[in-house]
Structures are given as C-alpha cells and as structure tokens.
Write a protein that holds these residues in place. Sequence first.
Motif, short mmCIF file in Angstrom:
data_model
loop_
_atom_site.label_atom_id
_atom_site.label_comp_id
_atom_site.label_asym_id
_atom_site.label_seq_id
_atom_site.Cartn_x
_atom_site.Cartn_y
_atom_site.Cartn_z
N LYS A 170 0.83 -1.21 0.00
CA LYS A 170 0.00 0.00 0.00
C LYS A 170 0.86 1.26 0.00
O LYS A 170 0.51 2.26 -0.63
N GLU B 284 2.02 1.61 -3.46
CA GLU B 284 0.89 2.06 -4.29
C GLU B 284 0.77 3.58 -4.24
O GLU B 284 0.57 4.23 -5.27
N THR B 285 0.94 4.17 -3.07
CA THR B 285 0.88 5.62 -2.91
C THR B 285 2.00 6.29 -3.71
O THR B 285 1.77 7.30 -4.38
N LEU C 249 1.16 6.11 -7.40
CA LEU C 249 0.06 7.00 -7.74
C LEU C 249 0.56 8.44 -7.92
O LEU C 249 0.10 9.16 -8.80
N GLU C 250 1.52 8.82 -7.10
CA GLU C 250 2.06 10.18 -7.17
C GLU C 250 3.05 10.36 -8.31
O GLU C 250 3.37 11.50 -8.67
N LYS C 251 3.52 9.28 -8.86
CA LYS C 251 4.50 9.34 -9.95
C LYS C 251 3.84 9.94 -11.20
O LYS C 251 2.76 9.52 -11.60
N GLN D 168 3.46 7.56 -15.38
CA GLN D 168 2.98 6.22 -15.08
C GLN D 168 2.94 5.39 -16.36
O GLN D 168 2.21 5.70 -17.30
N THR E 118 -9.92 -3.33 -10.56
CA THR E 118 -9.49 -1.94 -10.66
C THR E 118 -10.45 -1.05 -11.44
O THR E 118 -10.34 0.16 -11.38
N SER F 257 -0.70 0.86 -16.45
CA SER F 257 0.45 1.23 -15.62
C SER F 257 0.66 0.22 -14.49
O SER F 257 -0.24 -0.54 -14.13
N TYR G 110 0.83 0.93 -11.47
CA TYR G 110 -0.07 1.30 -10.37
C TYR G 110 -1.34 0.44 -10.38
O TYR G 110 -1.76 -0.07 -9.35
N PHE G 111 -1.94 0.27 -11.55
CA PHE G 111 -3.20 -0.48 -11.62
C PHE G 111 -2.98 -1.98 -11.38
O PHE G 111 -3.84 -2.65 -10.83
N SER H 167 -2.54 -2.09 -7.59
CA SER H 167 -3.83 -1.83 -6.95
C SER H 167 -4.74 -3.06 -7.00
O SER H 167 -5.37 -3.42 -6.00
#
Length: 96
Positions: free
Chosen positions: A16, A19-20, A23-25, A28, A50, A75, A77-78, A81
Amino acid sequence: MMISDKQKQVILHFLKQLETVLLEKKDQKLNPFFVDFFNREELITILEYTYFDQDLEAHQIDECNKIELLELIGSDYFILSGLIQILEMEIESKTE
C-alpha cells in the motif's frame, strides 16, 4: 515455506505504501516485465478489481486479447492496486 497471515498483512502494508508512491509518480507506464508475466485470465481478474463494472462493459474485455488488456491496465499502479485488493480479500476471508 508458507507465508503466514500476519506476514501477508505486513506485505500488504508495504504494498500500500508503494501504491501511494506509484500514484504520485507523474510518468505512469507499464513495466515491460508484465508483458509476458500474466496470462489473459489473470489480466482480466486485475481489471475486474481496478475498474468499475460499467467501464469494463464498455471495453468488452471478454473479446480483448492480452495486449489490449495490458493497454487497458496501462500502468504498474493499476496492477499493484488490483493485486492489493485481491490480497486484502484473501486475508479477510481467512479471518472470518
């Protein structure tokens, strides 16, 4: 060696946090590592966790090939997630 539920919760915690960060990157992208890593069914499972149901219906994922599914994921991220949600459900199902 089996991973205990407690160890899974620790792994989930760090996932997690990652993941944060993802997400901020700003840039992506999907890491090329994943192109051959998941099979089609696994990609569909990730998408199911997702995306909202109505979004998936619009994309007709049952007719998509593996490359199209990867493009929908888009990405790292997904992917992360989706895997976090799967792991959370697994942990929750064992604690009930």
